[in-house]
Design an enzyme around this catalytic site. Structure first.
Site, mmCIF file in Angstrom:
data_model
loop_
_atom_site.group_PDB
_atom_site.id
_atom_site.type_symbol
_atom_site.label_atom_id
_atom_site.label_comp_id
_atom_site.label_asym_id
_atom_site.label_seq_id
_atom_site.Cartn_x
_atom_site.Cartn_y
_atom_site.Cartn_z
ATOM 1 N N HIS A 187 0.848 -1.181 0.000
ATOM 2 C CA HIS A 187 0.000 0.000 0.000
ATOM 3 C C HIS A 187 0.880 1.226 0.000
ATOM 4 C CE1 HIS A 187 -3.130 2.845 1.261
ATOM 5 N NE2 HIS A 187 -4.008 1.946 0.893
ATOM 6 N N ASP A 217 -7.833 -4.727 -0.541
ATOM 7 C CA ASP A 217 -8.391 -5.071 -1.845
ATOM 8 C C ASP A 217 -8.871 -6.519 -1.924
ATOM 9 O OD1 ASP A 217 -8.073 -2.544 -2.978
ATOM 10 O OD2 ASP A 217 -5.946 -2.915 -3.299
#
Length: 489
Positions: A335, A391
């Site tokens: 991330h 995700d």
């Protein structure tokens, strides 16, 4: 600020310009320094130096991709990527996911505090009453191709709302429509907020149903925000239709998790656009377009496509080796902000367990878990701090029966709340709104004189020459035909 000084002070940064020998003292506030202070650090241009460097006009701060540039002061969301912390208005995301709801959290993000029962009832009522769309919206949706991506449809739908509400447009009502801070200005702002949050699920459901070849459904009365969303997507005329409470709750939790994430790409796009004082519908549409990309909101769709391409859990080790050789792209890990596990990922895992109890486990779950285990034990990923991120919620969406290309829409709908919270904050910030205009470092050609076309030497190269399209069908036949005004190649 930025004036030459012989010594530093507490809560200041002392900078010595070795080109001139001057020392500058720059104030530090909230562990940040003003970038404009560096404009005071000037030096004479060196002999032969490019004038485009603008050395005598002060230093510029280069920060490609906004890796360490703060563009606004905010009270909304706090993220500590190293510690894996996410808080909305000070409240840990873990507490809100257990005790709050999406709409209550939306109120918190927008207005800065958890609501009383009366305040919440007003907010919920206004949002739900503003879920209806104008009849003209149906004409817009039916103008799209049957296979149009739902994010393209949703982006256009948000933009179209700006043409329906003249009273919401600062270009028509005056540029201080939302920035005065008085009761009328705030009321106008809140009405647009109700409309955008209320209509977000309706527009998303319409984008879903147009792809399915179904008629649109009027938003029902008496259901929750996510319950209404599921109803509008799925109701086919059944009497007393009520969506699954498990799926309704799961979607509410996922919406809460996705409601805001500080100045990510889409939120920054909304604020960049809104800084021109455009209407909020256009700004939200711009954010939707930004979210569409595979490096942002399209990532959870990319995760599932990756897992499908891997197939069996037995294929995971070979896939991981291909990733390490840069032959494959790994989605769902790492991330831009979080360098440990994304705090939302643990809530997603718990939510997935609840959903799988009623839907059955997704066949890709074992592949996903094997990928998680292999990656988390591999030094390559550990060294690069590539932990699983949120995700993987795509597995839940897939188990709930949503098509892959609808995943980004399920991200965009709740993120409208975060975008609006930041928009409202910027409109009401002290000192008013200044248009966002970043600087650049110009490295192109210095001044040169125009050359007539017949005297030019062609500049060749892949990036310097326009690509010739290979035409076929009617276009090819037209190119072979002769007609007045045909261009000579």
């Amino acid at each position: 600020m930025g004036n030459p000084s012989s010594q530093g002070q507490n809560d200041t940064l002392t900078v010595r310009d070795n080109r001139t020998g001057k020392v500058y003292t720059i104030p530090i506030s909230d562990n940040a320094i003003p970038a404009t202070a560096f404009k005071d650090i000037r030096a004479p241009a060196k002999k032969g130096e490019r004038e485009e460097n603008e050395t005598e006009k002060g230093l510029r701060v280069a920060d490609k991709g906004f890796l360490n540039t703060a563009v606004i002061s905010s009270e909304i969301t706090y993220i500590d990527g190293e510690a894996g912390i996410l808080r909305y208005r000070g409240y840990p995301i873990e507490q809100l996911a257990v005790h709050s709801s999406f709409l209550e959290t939306a109120y918190l993000l927008i207005y800065g505090a958890l609501p009383s029962r009366k305040q919440y009832n007003i907010f919920e009522t206004e949002v739900m009453q503003h879920s209806m769309t104008h009849a003209d919206a149906e004409v817009l949706f039916r103008a799209f191709r049957y296979d149009a991506h739902p994010m393209s449809i949703l982006t256009s739908a948000f933009a179209s709302l700006g043409s329906m509400y003249a009273e919401a447009n600062p270009s028509l009502q005056g540029q201080n429509l939302y920035t005065k801070g008085d009761a009328a200005s705030i009321a106008a702002m809140d009405k647009q907020i109700y409309r955008l949050i209320g209509k977000a699920t309706t527009l998303a459901a319409m984008a879903y149903r147009i792809r399915q070849g179904r008629d649109f459904v009027v938003p029902p009365a008496g259901l929750s925000y996510t319950g209404s969303f599921l109803y509008q997507m799925d109701h086919l005329g059944e009497e007393d239709y009520v969506p699954s409470p498990v799926l309704e709750k799961a979607l509410d939790v996922l919406f809460l998790l996705h409601a805001d994430h500080e100045l990510n790409a889409s939120c920054t796009t909304v604020l960049q656009t809104a800084s021109s004082l455009v209407d909020p519908y256009s700004a939200i549409s711009a954010g939707c377009a930004s979210l569409y990309g595979p490096l942002h909101g399209g990532a959870n769709e990319a995760v599932i496509r990756m897992l499908i391409s891997i197939g069996s859990p037995d294929n995971v080790p070979a896939f991981v080796e291909q990733v390490k050789k840069r032959e494959k792209v790994l989605s769902g890990f790492g991330h831009r902000v979080y360098k440990t596990s994304d705090p939302r990922s643990f809530i997603v895992r718990k939510t997935a367990d609840e959903v799988f109890k009623v839907t059955g486990k997704d066949e890709l779950l074992e592949t996903a878990m094997r990928l998680h285990d292999v990656a988390m034990s591999d030094e390559y990923f550990i060294k690069r701090k590539l932990a699983p991120n949120v995700d993987f919620c795509g597995l839940i969406y897939r188990a709930m029966g949503f098509p892959l290309d609808f995943f980004p829409v399920l991200f965009a709908v709740p993120r409208v709340v975060g975008w609006l919270a930041h928009w409202r904050q910027m409109m009401l910030q002290p000192g008013g709104v200044k248009i966002w205009r970043p600087r650049q470092i110009y490295v192109g050609p210095t001044k040169r004189d125009y050359i007539p076309i017949d005297s030019r030497v062609p500049v060749e190269g892949l990036k310097r020459t326009p690509t010739v399209v290979q035409h076929s069908g009617q276009s090819k036949r037209t190119m072979l035909a002769s007609y007045k005004g045909k261009a000579k190649l």
